[in-house]
Write a protein that holds these residues in place. Structure first.
Motif, PDB file in Angstrom:
ATOM      1  N   PRO A  54      30.556  -2.322  13.510  1.00 54.40           N
ATOM      2  CA  PRO A  54      31.133  -3.428  14.289  1.00 54.40           C
ATOM      3  C   PRO A  54      31.464  -4.658  13.441  1.00 54.40           C
ATOM      4  CG  PRO A  54      28.953  -2.784  15.116  1.00 54.40           C
ATOM      5  CD  PRO A  54      29.156  -2.051  13.852  1.00 54.40           C
ATOM      6  N   SER A  55      32.292  -5.520  13.990  1.00 52.34           N
ATOM      7  CA  SER A  55      32.672  -6.765  13.318  1.00 52.34           C
ATOM      8  C   SER A  55      33.266  -7.733  14.326  1.00 52.34           C
ATOM      9  CB  SER A  55      33.720  -6.468  12.241  1.00 52.34           C
ATOM     10  OG  SER A  55      34.400  -7.639  11.864  1.00 52.34           O
ATOM     11  N   LEU A  56      33.011  -9.014  14.150  1.00 46.36           N
ATOM     12  CA  LEU A  56      33.727 -10.056  14.894  1.00 46.36           C
ATOM     13  C   LEU A  56      34.707 -10.742  13.946  1.00 46.36           C
ATOM     14  CD1 LEU A  56      34.278 -12.027  17.233  1.00 46.36           C
ATOM     15  CD2 LEU A  56      32.270 -13.310  16.530  1.00 46.36           C
ATOM     16  N   ARG A  57      34.166 -11.445  12.938  1.00 43.38           N
ATOM     17  CA  ARG A  57      34.968 -12.260  12.034  1.00 43.38           C
ATOM     18  C   ARG A  57      36.008 -11.450  11.265  1.00 43.38           C
ATOM     19  NH1 ARG A  57      30.196 -14.656  13.139  1.00 43.38           N
ATOM     20  NH2 ARG A  57      29.607 -12.485  13.189  1.00 43.38           N
ATOM     21  N   THR A  58      35.566 -10.339  10.673  1.00 43.32           N
ATOM     22  CA  THR A  58      36.459  -9.581   9.797  1.00 43.32           C
ATOM     23  C   THR A  58      37.608  -8.976  10.583  1.00 43.32           C
ATOM     24  OG1 THR A  58      34.530  -9.132   8.431  1.00 43.32           O
ATOM     25  CG2 THR A  58      36.475  -7.757   8.060  1.00 43.32           C
ATOM     26  N   ARG A 110      35.583  -0.879   6.512  1.00 40.89           N
ATOM     27  CA  ARG A 110      34.188  -1.338   6.562  1.00 40.89           C
ATOM     28  C   ARG A 110      33.293  -0.133   6.788  1.00 40.89           C
ATOM     29  NH1 ARG A 110      31.294  -6.208   9.667  1.00 40.89           N
ATOM     30  NH2 ARG A 110      32.423  -7.208   7.984  1.00 40.89           N
ATOM     31  N   HIS A 146      31.068  -7.359  -0.419  1.00 39.43           N
ATOM     32  CA  HIS A 146      31.898  -7.951   0.637  1.00 39.43           C
ATOM     33  C   HIS A 146      32.746  -9.037  -0.049  1.00 39.43           C
ATOM     34  CE1 HIS A 146      33.280  -9.069   4.477  1.00 39.43           C
ATOM     35  NE2 HIS A 146      32.157  -9.383   5.090  1.00 39.43           N
ATOM     36  N   GLN A 149      34.340 -12.054   1.884  1.00 37.43           N
ATOM     37  CA  GLN A 149      33.333 -13.026   2.313  1.00 37.43           C
ATOM     38  C   GLN A 149      32.942 -13.922   1.140  1.00 37.43           C
ATOM     39  OE1 GLN A 149      31.873 -13.516   5.533  1.00 37.43           O
ATOM     40  NE2 GLN A 149      31.322 -15.383   4.454  1.00 37.43           N
ATOM     41  N   PRO A 302      26.874 -16.452   5.590  1.00 34.35           N
ATOM     42  CA  PRO A 302      28.130 -15.739   5.869  1.00 34.35           C
ATOM     43  C   PRO A 302      28.337 -15.384   7.335  1.00 34.35           C
ATOM     44  CG  PRO A 302      26.554 -14.268   4.836  1.00 34.35           C
ATOM     45  CD  PRO A 302      25.923 -15.626   4.830  1.00 34.35           C
ATOM     46  N   MET A 303      27.302 -15.560   8.149  1.00 36.45           N
ATOM     47  CA  MET A 303      27.341 -15.256   9.585  1.00 36.45           C
ATOM     48  C   MET A 303      27.543 -13.755   9.815  1.00 36.45           C
ATOM     49  SD  MET A 303      29.232 -18.582  11.212  1.00 36.45           S
ATOM     50  CE  MET A 303      28.200 -18.635  12.671  1.00 36.45           C
ATOM     51  N   PRO A 304      27.004 -13.181  10.898  1.00 35.57           N
ATOM     52  CA  PRO A 304      26.306 -13.890  11.955  1.00 35.57           C
ATOM     53  C   PRO A 304      24.989 -14.500  11.466  1.00 35.57           C
ATOM     54  CG  PRO A 304      26.076 -11.514  12.258  1.00 35.57           C
ATOM     55  CD  PRO A 304      27.056 -11.709  11.147  1.00 35.57           C
ATOM     56  N   ARG A 330      37.873 -17.244   5.687  1.00 40.38           N
ATOM     57  CA  ARG A 330      38.090 -15.793   5.657  1.00 40.38           C
ATOM     58  C   ARG A 330      39.573 -15.488   5.926  1.00 40.38           C
ATOM     59  NH1 ARG A 330      34.053 -12.105   6.722  1.00 40.38           N
ATOM     60  NH2 ARG A 330      35.757 -10.630   6.384  1.00 40.38           N
TER      61      ARG A 330
HETATM   62  N1   CP Z   1      30.604 -12.088   7.928  1.00 36.79           N
HETATM   63  C1   CP Z   1      31.186 -11.014   8.495  1.00 36.79           C
HETATM   64  O1   CP Z   1      31.737 -10.137   7.804  1.00 36.79           O
HETATM   65  O2   CP Z   1      31.174 -11.006   9.862  1.00 36.79           O
HETATM   66  P1   CP Z   1      31.540  -9.781  10.800  1.00 36.79           P
HETATM   67  O3   CP Z   1      30.493  -8.725  10.600  1.00 36.79           O
HETATM   68  O4   CP Z   1      31.549 -10.327  12.197  1.00 36.79           O
HETATM   69  O5   CP Z   1      32.901  -9.263  10.404  1.00 36.79           O
END
Ligand code: CP
Length: 357
Positions: A54-58, A110, A146, A149, A302-304, A330
């Protein structure tokens, strides 16, 4: 210098000049996101994103990056394909890579944590794809690295350490102290972000103190590259095991949880065991009291972010926190990487922008 057609899997594979070119273009794209110089660079071009995790930002930032460059991105998860991994039988990576290359102009992948059987298997998968694809492959995070990031953080730290935030000077990172500290967390994070930060911070001339409890060491090869980068820059890389001692004089405090080297057992990622183990280290949290001992340091993650475990809300919400600037970066960094690797039209633009040649 041309980056057209190149893969980005690990920052260590790119020269300092190439990395600086990405960052300088990203700064210009941030200043003028819709400048006609780049809004058509990926016209009629297509970027395929394969997310095994899973991913939000990427996910969001790569998709918007493709759109803002005039192209299109499509997102697929592992449940949509039958491609072989270290954990499942299926179509060979070589065949899948050749198929995808017939359709698209760039690929992002990813693969980390639960979808691999052992440390290194995610990066190995990316290397297998890289060998077979005929278009650029950009890492969207594997278990080792990464790079996007890492670049977004370097940009955010340089912005925060420059008198004019919109005109970051990457030379400002030279000689500055980075405290890169482990923290307890219920999220069981991989080694990829922190290892990319070690490699890039040392490349850009920072002194590095890595703080972690005994038993939380990272990849010895990455330690070796970090030491080499520091040696070339005349800087230091030290490792300590105390949660308090690294803060004095720090210009950037970067916090990240990561799992132990025992996180994979019998081909399975041991999330629950890792979380229970990490949460025993009650004193490993970034607090305002600790930040007060720094050189008015920037706070980065780098979050989350696992608020309350990795850092307190007071630290994360402080005026020195750059976490959301880095999140935004990003997008700009990935636009720059996609433009430089996927667009042959950029060569003329690069000359006009007077980027390093
Ligand atoms: N920092 C980062 O890659 O966030 P995601 O896992 O939400 O993509």
């Amino acid at each position: 210098m041309s980056l057209y057609g190149r893969h980005l899997l690990c920052s260590q594979d790119w020269s300092k000049q190439e990395l600086t070119t990405v960052l300088q273009l990203a700064v210009q794209m941030k200043q003028k996101p819709y400048d006609p110089a780049w809004t058509s660079l990926l016209k009629n071009k297509f970027f395929l994103m394969l997310f095994y995790n899973p991913s939000l930002r990427t996910h969001v930032s790569f998709e918007i990056a493709a759109t803002q460059l005039g192209g299109h991105a499509q997102y697929r998860t592992q449940h949509m394909e039958w491609i072989k991994t270290s954990k499942q039988m299926g179509e060979s990576i070589s065949d899948a890579a050749k198929v995808i290359s017939r359709y698209v102009n760039g690929i992002g992948i990813r693969i980390t944590l639960d979808t691999i059987s052992h440390y290194g298997a995610g990066h190995k998968t990316l290397l297998e794809y890289a060998k077979a694809v005929t278009v650029p492959l950009i890492s969207m995070a594997d278990d080792r690295f990464h790079p996007c990031q890492g670049l977004a953080d370097i940009m955010g730290w340089a912005e925060g350490l420059s008198s004019e935030k919109s005109q970051p000077d990457f030379n400002n990172l030279k000689g500055k102290k980075l405290l890169l500290t482990w923290a307890k967390s219920a999220l069981a994070r991989p080694w990829s972000s922190v290892q990319s930060h070690l490699l890039l911070a040392s490349r850009f001339g920072m002194n590095i103190t890595l703080a972690r409890p005994q038993g939380y060491d990272l990849d010895p090869e990455v330690y070796g590259w970090t030491e080499q980068n520091c040696k070339e820059n005349g800087t230091y890389f030290e490792i300590i095991d105390n949660p308090d001692d690294g803060y004095e004089g720090a210009h950037v405090v970067y916090v990240r949880n990561w799992v132990t080297a025992e996180a994979y057992q019998e081909g399975q990622f041991q999330r629950q065991t890792e979380v229970e183990r990490a949460l025993q280290y009650g004193e490993w949290t970034v607090t305002a009291e600790r930040m007060a001992r720094t050189h008015n340091a920037l706070f980065a993650n780098p979050m989350p972010l696992d608020r309350g475990n990795e850092a307190t809300d007071e630290v994360a919400n402080s005026t020195r926190s750059v976490i959301f600037d880095v999140v935004e970066n990003r997008l700009h960094v990935q636009k720059a990487v996609m433009a430089l690797t996927m667009s042959d039209n950029l060569i003329n633009e690069v000359k006009e922008l007077r980027l390093p040649t």
